[in-house]
Design a protein around this motif. Structure first.
Motif, mmCIF file in Angstrom:
data_model
loop_
_atom_site.group_PDB
_atom_site.id
_atom_site.type_symbol
_atom_site.label_atom_id
_atom_site.label_comp_id
_atom_site.label_asym_id
_atom_site.label_seq_id
_atom_site.Cartn_x
_atom_site.Cartn_y
_atom_site.Cartn_z
ATOM 1 N N ARG A 299 -94.999 45.673 47.507
ATOM 2 C CA ARG A 299 -96.420 45.921 47.783
ATOM 3 C C ARG A 299 -97.224 44.735 47.255
ATOM 4 N NH1 ARG A 299 -97.717 50.976 49.536
ATOM 5 N NH2 ARG A 299 -96.024 52.475 49.428
ATOM 6 N N THR A 300 -97.428 43.753 48.105
ATOM 7 C CA THR A 300 -98.225 42.592 47.725
ATOM 8 C C THR A 300 -99.551 42.654 48.469
ATOM 9 O OG1 THR A 300 -97.256 41.205 49.444
ATOM 10 C CG2 THR A 300 -96.177 41.171 47.296
ATOM 11 N N SER A 301 -100.562 41.998 47.918
ATOM 12 C CA SER A 301 -101.893 42.079 48.510
ATOM 13 C C SER A 301 -102.244 40.885 49.381
ATOM 14 C CB SER A 301 -102.941 42.230 47.404
ATOM 15 O OG SER A 301 -102.884 41.114 46.542
ATOM 16 N N SER A 302 -101.409 39.833 49.378
ATOM 17 C CA SER A 302 -101.747 38.650 50.169
ATOM 18 C C SER A 302 -100.484 37.944 50.650
ATOM 19 C CB SER A 302 -102.581 37.679 49.336
ATOM 20 O OG SER A 302 -101.776 37.093 48.315
ATOM 21 N N LEU A 303 -100.669 37.107 51.643
ATOM 22 C CA LEU A 303 -99.575 36.290 52.162
ATOM 23 C C LEU A 303 -99.035 35.373 51.064
ATOM 24 C CD1 LEU A 303 -97.872 35.193 54.510
ATOM 25 C CD2 LEU A 303 -99.781 33.659 55.036
ATOM 26 N N GLY A 304 -99.918 34.769 50.287
ATOM 27 C CA GLY A 304 -99.496 33.889 49.202
ATOM 28 C C GLY A 304 -98.661 34.609 48.159
ATOM 29 N N GLU A 305 -99.047 35.823 47.830
ATOM 30 C CA GLU A 305 -98.280 36.608 46.858
ATOM 31 C C GLU A 305 -96.902 36.965 47.416
ATOM 32 O OE1 GLU A 305 -98.625 40.756 44.295
ATOM 33 O OE2 GLU A 305 -100.308 40.139 45.539
ATOM 34 N N GLY B 30 -97.755 51.240 53.896
ATOM 35 C CA GLY B 30 -96.455 50.981 53.265
ATOM 36 C C GLY B 30 -96.403 49.605 52.626
ATOM 37 N N PRO B 31 -95.226 49.211 52.168
ATOM 38 C CA PRO B 31 -95.068 47.865 51.619
ATOM 39 C C PRO B 31 -95.416 46.827 52.684
ATOM 40 C CG PRO B 31 -93.124 49.198 51.169
ATOM 41 C CD PRO B 31 -93.985 49.973 52.119
ATOM 42 N N ARG B 32 -96.133 45.791 52.280
ATOM 43 C CA ARG B 32 -96.585 44.794 53.251
ATOM 44 C C ARG B 32 -95.764 43.513 53.222
ATOM 45 N NH1 ARG B 32 -102.708 44.305 52.186
ATOM 46 N NH2 ARG B 32 -102.583 42.921 53.965
ATOM 47 N N CYS B 33 -94.867 43.361 52.254
ATOM 48 C CA CYS B 33 -94.073 42.147 52.113
ATOM 49 C C CYS B 33 -92.593 42.497 52.197
ATOM 50 C CB CYS B 33 -94.386 41.483 50.772
ATOM 51 S SG CYS B 33 -93.440 39.988 50.444
ATOM 52 N N TRP B 34 -91.917 41.974 53.220
ATOM 53 C CA TRP B 34 -90.501 42.259 53.438
ATOM 54 C C TRP B 34 -89.712 40.978 53.207
ATOM 55 C CZ3 TRP B 34 -88.752 47.144 54.322
ATOM 56 C CH2 TRP B 34 -89.739 48.104 54.532
ATOM 57 N N LEU B 35 -88.849 40.993 52.201
ATOM 58 C CA LEU B 35 -88.042 39.833 51.839
ATOM 59 C C LEU B 35 -86.754 39.843 52.647
ATOM 60 C CD1 LEU B 35 -88.530 40.040 47.986
ATOM 61 C CD2 LEU B 35 -89.944 38.860 49.679
ATOM 62 N N LYS B 36 -86.319 38.660 53.089
ATOM 63 C CA LYS B 36 -85.210 38.567 54.036
ATOM 64 C C LYS B 36 -84.104 37.634 53.545
ATOM 65 C CE LYS B 36 -87.731 40.851 57.035
ATOM 66 N NZ LYS B 36 -87.331 42.088 57.663
ATOM 67 N N GLN B 37 -82.889 37.968 53.960
ATOM 68 C CA GLN B 37 -81.754 37.070 53.844
ATOM 69 C C GLN B 37 -81.242 36.875 55.277
ATOM 70 O OE1 GLN B 37 -78.872 38.950 51.345
ATOM 71 N NE2 GLN B 37 -78.758 40.786 52.573
ATOM 72 N N ARG B 38 -80.093 36.311 55.435
ATOM 73 C CA ARG B 38 -79.551 36.096 56.790
ATOM 74 C C ARG B 38 -79.374 37.433 57.513
ATOM 75 N NH1 ARG B 38 -77.901 30.784 56.910
ATOM 76 N NH2 ARG B 38 -77.449 29.913 54.864
ATOM 77 N N THR C 161 -93.316 35.803 45.869
ATOM 78 C CA THR C 161 -92.282 36.798 45.579
ATOM 79 C C THR C 161 -90.950 36.365 46.179
ATOM 80 O OG1 THR C 161 -93.944 38.556 45.509
ATOM 81 C CG2 THR C 161 -91.662 39.240 45.823
ATOM 82 N N CYS C 162 -90.969 35.862 47.399
ATOM 83 C CA CYS C 162 -89.743 35.374 48.038
ATOM 84 C C CYS C 162 -89.191 34.180 47.265
ATOM 85 C CB CYS C 162 -90.019 34.996 49.492
ATOM 86 S SG CYS C 162 -88.571 34.368 50.387
ATOM 87 N N THR C 163 -90.056 33.277 46.867
ATOM 88 C CA THR C 163 -89.630 32.072 46.152
ATOM 89 C C THR C 163 -88.876 32.408 44.870
ATOM 90 O OG1 THR C 163 -91.486 30.814 47.057
ATOM 91 C CG2 THR C 163 -90.468 29.942 45.070
ATOM 92 N N LEU C 164 -89.251 33.503 44.238
ATOM 93 C CA LEU C 164 -88.640 33.879 42.965
ATOM 94 C C LEU C 164 -87.370 34.722 43.117
ATOM 95 C CD1 LEU C 164 -91.899 34.618 40.974
ATOM 96 C CD2 LEU C 164 -90.425 32.595 40.834
#
Length: 95
Positions: free
Chosen positions: A27-33, A57-65, A37-40
């Protein structure tokens, strides 16, 4: 700043969803956030951020291959352009 930056560069695609390959959602509030989050995250090589503020719902979805691209209004996705050693990442240098 002298030396190499530890921040990752991303290719950003508007109105594109990366379907599948999920590591997790945040649940992040911005594209930058979302990007930070992905970078870390060690396994994160891409993300999709849902820009629609009415989405609950959650707005930030982290991806792998394993993801595929889909046209999707109200989303922004980013793909890591440059992989650096994760051990060299410094959160203070992530924009």
């Amino acid at each position: 700043m002298a030396g190499a930056s530890c921040a990752l560069d991303y290719d950003v695609m508007r109105d594109v969803n990366l379907q599948g390959g999920d590591i997790g959602a945040r649940r992040t509030s911005s594209l930058g956030e979302c990007r930070r989050t992905c970078t870390l995250q060690l396994k994160c090589i891409a993300f999709t951020f849902i820009t629609t503020r009415t989405f609950t719902g959650p707005r930030c979805w982290l991806k792998q291959r394993g993801y595929v691209t889909q046209a999707s209004s109200g989303t922004v996705s980013g793909l890591v352009r440059q992989h650096l050693a994760r051990s060299r990442r410094d959160p203070a240098q992530v924009l």
